[in-house]
Design a protein around this motif. Sequence first.
Motif: not given
Length: 562
Positions: A480-483, A485-486, A489, A512
């Motif tokens: 889960d790339l989005d989670l 990175l979140d 961040s 990426r």
Amino acid sequence: MAASKPVEPQSGTGLPRWQLALLVGTPIVLGVGAVYLWNRSRTKERQGKGTGERKTPEGSASPSPLDRAQAAKNKGNKYFKAGKYENAIQCYTEAISLCPGEQKADLSTFYQNRAAAYEQQMKWTEVVQDCSQAVEMNPRYVKALFRRAKALEKLDNKKECLEDVTAVCILEAFQNQQSMLLADKVLKQLGKEKAKEKYKNREPMMPSPQFIKSYFSSFTDDIISQPLQKGEKKDEDKDKEGEADKNTVSGYLKAKQYMEEENYDKIISECTKEIESGGRYTAEALLLRATFYLLIGNATAAQPDLDRVINMQDANVKLRANALIKRGSMYMQQQQPLLSTQDFNMAAEIDTRNPDVYHHRGQLKILLDQVDEAVGDFDECILLRPDSALAQAQKCFALYRQAYTGNNPAQVQTAMDGFEDVIRRFPKCAEGYALYAQALTDQQQFGKADEMYDKCIELEPDNATTYVHKGLLQLQWKQDLDLGLDLISKAIEIDNKCDFAYETMGTIEVQRGNLDKAIDMFNKAINLAKSEMEMAHLYSLCDAAYAQTEVARKYGLKPPTL
């Protein structure tokens, strides 16, 4: 050893992190190999293939220019094998002059062969020139690129050497040990050179309050990190009320008050006042000033203060032992393990019942891969301070790493059981959950590792490092790339001075294919590096990413991305 975060396991791939930054498609936590398929031109192999029959009657025509060029090349090869390099060069030169210009594949081979002969004569400039001709005609000519890289290294042109060897690594799918070793060597050299210059001229930067508190929490027998005592508070109140003479105002006590208020920027100046006035707390002020010099990354200023405290025979032994621990940690950061070990051993001699000595020496032993000795030190720390949850957790982690790298399942399970015992007995120790989570991740028990990180966050919501580790876990566990990175961040939002978060974000952005953003992240981490060694490593990552941008621009080589 005075450290801000636990000793972390190596990546499961066994590769240095610069390779992971280049090895696009293999996230640092995924441990999954990427396969690169590059279709290389085989023009030369296809030439002349067909029926195998002669097109013209025997003896009806003279050899073509290409045939004559090939004959000259073959003659040159014989001279080369015989070690007659000057004769080989003459033959390759003849082949180049005879070969028609449109036969680029053959011409590139002739130039590359002549470069090989020049290489034997150590004529590095000529090697570069001929390899450049070969690459211009065949941009994915691995032999020519690698030979040019080696010659550029000899000419001390590390930047262009790195670009060439990066292209070779990508074209060979990171399977050639020679090219990987050259890339590693050049990146380390570049990193050290750049870090040496940058670190010397860097502006001192105070770390985040969270980092400072975490640093001091690793000491339990440290006078300067203790709150102001009752008598000290009375002196401080007098200073505030103006009842004491201005000449007797204690800069050290003011510095301690600023520590309690987390007003860290004023501590060094107040300690300096105490030292210059020769006040009663001179030894304490020297140690506190040295500690904050270390925290802002100014080891050059810290060492004289530490030396003075260590040599004060009439000073409190706790101060001298603490100074030895910090100087020993500084030496380890400077990659001087012998001096580091000597300081820790001296600390143990002068203050035999100081648990901090054994705790931090145990961390040093882990870094030196002396696990048995590390466990012995942690045991000694626990004996002196049975409530030291951190030492107990780090002992479990040391035993776990020893069992894991030694491929001993029974001992691995014993270590995991040890972690369970630690978190049961010390449910408020965030470090215990964090180290257990790292071990669980190794064992691919991702769900339970995630629970451990949640416990860490519950106990220390302002610990940015935990968010980074949890973010990496999401990549390995759920892809889960989005989670992921979140969460990283979020770490930066909590602590915008967390170099680990910027480094990790940069590595992911490389994978990426967002190389410009990756370089920006690495540069931010570089500016926050707390030692020259850390900075050199970060420069290696940044240079690896930059080299890849150049390879993409020059040769169109863009490996698969996440």
